[in-house]
Design a protein around this motif. Structure first.
Motif, PDB file in Angstrom:
ATOM      1  N   GLN A   1       0.819  -1.203   0.000  1.00 51.73           N
ATOM      2  CA  GLN A   1       0.000   0.000   0.000  1.00 51.73           C
ATOM      3  C   GLN A   1       0.857   1.258   0.000  1.00 51.73           C
ATOM      4  O   GLN A   1       2.033   1.236   0.367  1.00 51.73           O
ATOM      5  CB  GLN A   1      -1.003  -0.003   1.135  1.00 51.73           C
TER       6      GLN A   1
ATOM      7  N   LEU B   1     -13.949  -0.772  -7.459  1.00 53.54           N
ATOM      8  CA  LEU B   1     -14.416   0.479  -6.831  1.00 53.54           C
ATOM      9  C   LEU B   1     -15.930   0.666  -6.969  1.00 53.54           C
ATOM     10  O   LEU B   1     -16.424   1.787  -7.059  1.00 53.54           O
ATOM     11  CB  LEU B   1     -13.670   1.684  -7.444  1.00 53.54           C
TER      12      LEU B   1
ATOM     13  N   TYR C   1      -7.052   2.986  -7.449  1.00 48.28           N
ATOM     14  CA  TYR C   1      -7.230   1.713  -6.741  1.00 48.28           C
ATOM     15  C   TYR C   1      -6.428   1.703  -5.436  1.00 48.28           C
ATOM     16  O   TYR C   1      -6.927   1.339  -4.382  1.00 48.28           O
ATOM     17  CB  TYR C   1      -6.791   0.569  -7.664  1.00 48.28           C
TER      18      TYR C   1
ATOM     19  N   ALA D   1      -7.814   4.226  -2.871  1.00 51.76           N
ATOM     20  CA  ALA D   1      -9.095   3.755  -2.329  1.00 51.76           C
ATOM     21  C   ALA D   1      -8.882   2.613  -1.338  1.00 51.76           C
ATOM     22  O   ALA D   1      -9.618   2.464  -0.370  1.00 51.76           O
ATOM     23  CB  ALA D   1     -10.010   3.304  -3.463  1.00 51.76           C
ATOM     24  N   GLY D   2      -7.854   1.804  -1.593  1.00 47.09           N
ATOM     25  CA  GLY D   2      -7.603   0.632  -0.739  1.00 47.09           C
ATOM     26  C   GLY D   2      -6.684   0.927   0.428  1.00 47.09           C
ATOM     27  O   GLY D   2      -6.384   0.051   1.220  1.00 47.09           O
TER      28      GLY D   2
ATOM     29  N   ARG E   1      -5.296   1.610   3.807  1.00 46.13           N
ATOM     30  CA  ARG E   1      -5.846   1.326   5.142  1.00 46.13           C
ATOM     31  C   ARG E   1      -4.978   1.973   6.210  1.00 46.13           C
ATOM     32  O   ARG E   1      -3.795   2.148   6.016  1.00 46.13           O
ATOM     33  CB  ARG E   1      -5.899  -0.183   5.404  1.00 46.13           C
TER      34      ARG E   1
END
Lengths: 187, 310
Positions: free
Chosen positions: B5, B46, B303, B306-307, B309
């Motif tokens: 990430q 999404l 992507y 949005a992912g 964390r």
């Protein structure tokens, strides 16, 4: 790593491992008379390791590769994206054929909740409408399913608690092919 | 273990992301490029995400590229442009964006004429912000797709000589490219008339050249920029004709070089000024690859943000 091995219980030893792979391949051949319609697709990342073995074993038995072979990454199709604590790792999809009207055999090392297979079936739709999708796994944790999904070909069924963890080790990465069962997920 | 990430919640500029972030974006974009070359070019990642494309400045290709990327990720998309909005009625940037967010928007892709507008916004709102160009400051997705295209063509970016030719002073593409290419280990040169090269740009560790022929001899890749007349409030060059004569690149110049170099352009091209048609359409040009890679890069950025964390 050695402490992991000491704690884990071997449920498929290296001797059994090759026999199991061979048995699974015989079962595949038994059910796929029209082997040219078969598409063996490994689910990234660990399913691909098993799929590679299945492929090479089938090629050895047949002396040729009349079936299609591919790798499928399900990261973009997972139902826990933005819902899980850790990020999803993306891997390569390598399917240079359409599965339209073909018999697809999805391959993963461990069938657990069934969510990966569910995502894989969603992903497969982008490559056509298969005639049939089957599932092959080395270890089937059959009492831990979240979805109504079952394996057509199973190396071994394991009835373990939800907290337990199954790890498949490969000769190329761990020096030996075997399957271990751990009592806690943290191990 | 490689990271999966990004280190940041927003893409405000290349300056603020790490080399590992760039590598992760490239890896993810490679997989998205495979997706957009399938018969069905869409993934459901999404499907529960709403993205607002907020453009306070004109854009054609960046906007279309972002919109295609969003739609191929199955996001819901709303488009907003300053000319058809309440901005012309005197609404502030924060009010405009907060009103959009009140409609439950998760991500904002914004182009704004003021450098730093995205930074300001990122301090006040909760959504992920992606910079699609802020004045003459940064255009991070363009730099990412440029470097990705270089890697695709030449195998790697590290060690390559890249010259950015043209209006460096007014170019956000130039600044983002400098940051991105340097993070990936390339050697960067800027080339243009002295009036269009920012003072002290050498402090960024780039070489400066005013002779385009020498620059072409030095480089493996020439990224050619447009003269941005719309941003020039005074005359920086005597005429476009003179610019074309001294800094324009044509096929003959390319053929006279000892090695074959790669020609890039972020578009829109002013044919006959910075690049002649025979150079822009030659086999050495990867201009259309850049456009295709733009969609994959933007899918990867959306992507990954949005992912994100934690």
């Amino acid at each position: 790593m050695s402490s992991d091995m000491e704690q884990g219980k071997i449920i498929i030893s290296s001797d059994q491992f090759q026999l199991t792979i061979r048995r699974l391949c015989h079962q595949i051949l038994e059910n796929h008379i029209h082997i040219e319609d078969l598409c063996v697709i490994g689910i990234q990342e660990r399913g691909v390791l098993l799929a590679e073995r299945i492929r090479s074993e089938l090629v050895e038995m047949l002396g040729d590769q009349p079936f299609k072979y591919g790798k499928l990454d399900i990261a973009f199709y997972r139902d826990d994206f933005r819902r899980r604590d850790t990020a999803i790792k993306v891997a390569a999809t390598d399917i240079d054929f359409l599965v339209e009207n073909k018999n697809v055999l999805l391959v993963d090392d461990v069938l657990y909740t069934g969510r990966s297979v569910h995502a894989a079936m969603a992903a497969l739709q982008d490559f056509g409408r298969p005639r049939k999708i089957e599932m092959l796994c080395l270890v089937d944790r059959r009492f831990n399913r979240h979805f109504p999904i079952h394996a057509n070909y199973t190396g071994m069924a394991v009835d373990a608690l939800d907290e337990a963890y199954v790890r498949v080790q490969w000769k190329i990465s761990h020096g030996e092919d075997r399957v271990l069962l751990f009592s806690g997920k943290d191990q | 273990m490689s990271n999966s990430q990004l280190s940041t919640k927003h893409l405000l500029g290349i300056k603020y992301i790490t080399t590992e972030d760039i590598e992760l974006i490239f890896k993810t974009a490679t997989e998205f490029k495979e997706v957009i070359n399938r018969p069905i070019k869409k993934v459901p990642s999404l499907r529960d995400v709403t993205i607002a494309n907020v453009f306070f400045e004109n854009s054609t290709r960046t906007r279309i590229s972002f919109e295609l990327a969003e739609k191929r990720l199955s996001a819901d998309v709303v488009n907003f442009s300053a000319s058809s909005s309440s901005v012309s009625k005197g609404e502030t940037l924060l009010d405009t964006v907060n009103n959009i967010l009140a409609m439950k928007v998760d991500m904002v892709v914004m182009r704004h004429p003021a450098p730093g507008a995205h930074h300001f916004l990122s301090k006040h709102i909760d959504a992920n912000i992606i910079n699609a160009g802020d004045g003459t400051h940064e255009h991070p997705t363009q730099a990412l797709l440029d470097a990705f295209s270089i890697r695709e063509k030449l195998g790697e970016v590290a060690g390559k000589n890249v010259v950015i030719v043209g209006d460096i002073l007014h170019s956000r593409v130039a600044l983002s490219n400098i940051f991105c290419l340097q993070k990936l280990g390339a050697h960067v040169m800027v080339c243009g008339p002295a009036t269009l090269i920012p003072k002290h740009i050498d402090k960024l560790g780039v070489q400066v050249e005013h002779d385009v022929r020498k620059a072409l001899e030095w480089c493996d890749v020439a990224n050619v920029l447009r003269i941005q007349l719309e941003r020039q409030d005074i005359k920086y060059i005597p005429s476009l004709r003179e610019y074309a004569l001294y800094f324009g690149i044509n096929k003959k110049m390319l053929e006279n070089l000892e090695k074959e170099i790669v020609i890039m352009h972020p578009g829109p091209i002013n044919r006959g000024i910075e690049l002649t048609s025979d150079a822009a359409d030659s086999g050495q040009s990867i201009i259309l690859d850049q456009v295709e890679n733009g969609v994959a890069i933007r899918m990867a950025v959306l992507y990954l943000l949005a992912g994100k964390r934690g």
